[in-house]
Design a protein around this motif. Sequence first.
Motif, PDB file in Angstrom:
ATOM      1  N   HIS A 156     -16.358 -36.651 -64.877  1.00 24.51           N
ATOM      2  CA  HIS A 156     -17.185 -35.441 -64.860  1.00 24.51           C
ATOM      3  C   HIS A 156     -17.004 -34.738 -66.203  1.00 24.51           C
ATOM      4  CE1 HIS A 156     -17.026 -36.457 -60.643  1.00 24.51           C
ATOM      5  NE2 HIS A 156     -17.942 -35.558 -60.366  1.00 24.51           N
ATOM      6  N   TRP A 157     -17.645 -35.297 -67.250  1.00 25.10           N
ATOM      7  CA  TRP A 157     -17.358 -34.871 -68.616  1.00 25.10           C
ATOM      8  C   TRP A 157     -17.860 -33.467 -68.913  1.00 25.10           C
ATOM      9  CZ3 TRP A 157     -13.811 -37.755 -70.586  1.00 25.10           C
ATOM     10  CH2 TRP A 157     -13.727 -39.102 -70.224  1.00 25.10           C
ATOM     11  N   ILE A 158     -19.013 -33.107 -68.403  1.00 26.47           N
ATOM     12  CA  ILE A 158     -19.528 -31.749 -68.652  1.00 26.47           C
ATOM     13  C   ILE A 158     -18.651 -30.719 -67.955  1.00 26.47           C
ATOM     14  CG2 ILE A 158     -21.478 -30.191 -68.256  1.00 26.47           C
ATOM     15  CD1 ILE A 158     -23.338 -32.576 -68.634  1.00 26.47           C
ATOM     16  N   GLU A 159     -18.281 -30.988 -66.684  1.00 30.40           N
ATOM     17  CA  GLU A 159     -17.392 -30.069 -65.961  1.00 30.40           C
ATOM     18  C   GLU A 159     -16.050 -29.951 -66.671  1.00 30.40           C
ATOM     19  OE1 GLU A 159     -19.166 -32.449 -64.707  1.00 30.40           O
ATOM     20  OE2 GLU A 159     -20.170 -31.810 -62.859  1.00 30.40           O
TER      21      GLU A 159
ATOM     22  N   LEU B  44      -9.076 -31.865 -76.796  1.00 28.88           N
ATOM     23  CA  LEU B  44      -9.412 -32.363 -75.461  1.00 28.88           C
ATOM     24  C   LEU B  44     -10.890 -32.131 -75.148  1.00 28.88           C
ATOM     25  CD1 LEU B  44      -6.259 -31.188 -73.481  1.00 28.88           C
ATOM     26  CD2 LEU B  44      -6.938 -33.555 -73.921  1.00 28.88           C
ATOM     27  N   ARG B  45     -11.397 -30.973 -75.519  1.00 28.54           N
ATOM     28  CA  ARG B  45     -12.818 -30.711 -75.278  1.00 28.54           C
ATOM     29  C   ARG B  45     -13.684 -31.631 -76.132  1.00 28.54           C
ATOM     30  NH1 ARG B  45     -15.372 -24.739 -75.924  1.00 28.54           N
ATOM     31  NH2 ARG B  45     -15.179 -25.288 -78.147  1.00 28.54           N
TER      32      ARG B  45
ATOM     33  N   LEU C  50     -17.634 -35.891 -76.519  1.00 27.81           N
ATOM     34  CA  LEU C  50     -17.975 -37.220 -77.018  1.00 27.81           C
ATOM     35  C   LEU C  50     -18.536 -38.091 -75.896  1.00 27.81           C
ATOM     36  CD1 LEU C  50     -17.793 -39.405 -79.287  1.00 27.81           C
ATOM     37  CD2 LEU C  50     -15.482 -39.900 -78.445  1.00 27.81           C
ATOM     38  N   ASN C  51     -17.976 -37.945 -74.701  1.00 27.83           N
ATOM     39  CA  ASN C  51     -18.362 -38.808 -73.595  1.00 27.83           C
ATOM     40  C   ASN C  51     -19.653 -38.389 -72.902  1.00 27.83           C
ATOM     41  OD1 ASN C  51     -16.303 -41.074 -72.771  1.00 27.83           O
ATOM     42  ND2 ASN C  51     -15.100 -39.389 -73.629  1.00 27.83           N
ATOM     43  N   TYR C  52     -20.180 -37.206 -73.202  1.00 26.58           N
ATOM     44  CA  TYR C  52     -21.544 -36.943 -72.735  1.00 26.58           C
ATOM     45  C   TYR C  52     -22.495 -36.791 -73.931  1.00 26.58           C
ATOM     46  CZ  TYR C  52     -20.749 -31.802 -73.136  1.00 26.58           C
ATOM     47  OH  TYR C  52     -20.464 -30.520 -73.576  1.00 26.58           O
ATOM     48  N   ASP C  53     -22.070 -37.441 -75.032  1.00 23.89           N
ATOM     49  CA  ASP C  53     -22.898 -37.629 -76.218  1.00 23.89           C
ATOM     50  C   ASP C  53     -23.279 -36.330 -76.913  1.00 23.89           C
ATOM     51  OD1 ASP C  53     -23.797 -39.651 -77.880  1.00 23.89           O
ATOM     52  OD2 ASP C  53     -25.855 -39.523 -77.137  1.00 23.89           O
TER      53      ASP C  53
END
Length: 468
Positions: free
Chosen positions: A225-228, A249-250, A255-258
């Motif tokens: 849940h990358w955005i959360e 960390l953020r 990076l993972n939700y582009d």
Amino acid sequence: PALSQGLVEIIQKTQKAVIQGVTYDSNGYSTDSVMGFFISADGLAITPTSGWQYGDSIQFTDHTGTKLSIHKIIALHPYAGLALVQLSTWNEQKHTYLTPTNTPAPVNRNILVFGNPEDHNEGLFYTQAGRAFFQLFIRRGTFVAAQLPQSLHGAPVLNETGRFSGILFHLPAFNEPVLLPLSLLDDTLWRSIDLPYEEFLASRQKIPDAQQGIVQGLLYQITGHWIESAKAFSSYLKMSPEKADLYALRAISRLNYDNQLGCREDIEQAFAIDKASSLAAYANALSYMHQQLYKEADDQLRLALGTNPAFALAFLELGKLQVASNNIKEAYISFSKAAEADSMLAEAFYEKAKLTQLHSPEPNTALEDLQKAAQLDPNLPGVFSLMGNSKITSHDYLEAIRYFNQAINLDPNDGHAYINRGMAWFNVGMKENACKDWELAGKVGMPQAFKLLSRHCSELRKSFLQNR
């Protein structure tokens, strides 16, 4: 099934160590509830910090419903969302305490969660430890294979042998709870507070220190849940904007939700706060790998390890880069250092064993590392297939079949497991079973299966048709 008398006694002892907290707002209305437990004979207890994040005060009661007074806030663990408190009403005759162990909860094994004894079944919840995970600052934990009440947040958990093995943690608006490892209770990330309770409530540090944004962000990363996750880190950064690690960390979440722009801004901000931030260098390396800039990624991983020589995940990623560039000896060293830096990192043992099987003159020596990896995380893709391969090398075909069975149970499309289990069946004289496995291997896309079928199974099939 009936419990042994020893386990009954362990359960009764654990129940006496469990406490429940109810949080209240400034008007005295209840806003949340948490669990906790004693860890020493002088009234020290562990409880989630959410009790203060979502309320102005908290009141604890023990297993008999007796109110307990908080004397002091000793320390807080921002990366685990836990508080170490001292209760002034400890009573040796009424209470007991739990002794942490470093034995990780085994996957797919029974666990017992301790809640409020006034709840259904005296607050006892039987379930299983689900899949394992590894995360920065938390290390090796597991998901819980059942939906449990959010009121169990902070509850102690016993494994099926009666050992205290973890702390239940609930993510907001997410049904799958997780089991935090007890190694958190003995790490170096605790922040000393050492304030009487009333002073803590009145202090400014209560607000950021009680926030659960970091641990929520870390666990949302684990669940994808990358955005959360980014939002959780942002909530903490609003109150503590000077934390370089939090920007790093953020950056990983973004990076993972582009969100490339946000990721780059966070990395630059982290380096602006701390030029020697190993986590910022690690996040930068992941960003470069995402862009397929592998030389730059290698440089950043080495920069991270220069400032943090025990950064297990950086060694792991460096090893993967070295494998990709065919630097096998260097990769083996990197994976070995990752395993040495953190003995809970299953993937490090797995990658090290895989290199041993592929490149060592004694490939069966990989088995010990594979067994360690499987113990920590049996759901690692291919781990049981490699264990089976190791047994084939040592001509222990029946044991190899047992490992391939486990591999196929976990992944019914594991073509390599079908091919090699077929080889093991063939070597013990069960050619019909071998041919069935090779047929299955062909169905999941393994081209070598058809060569094996043609070479070894045509006569078997012809004989079968003649005897119909």
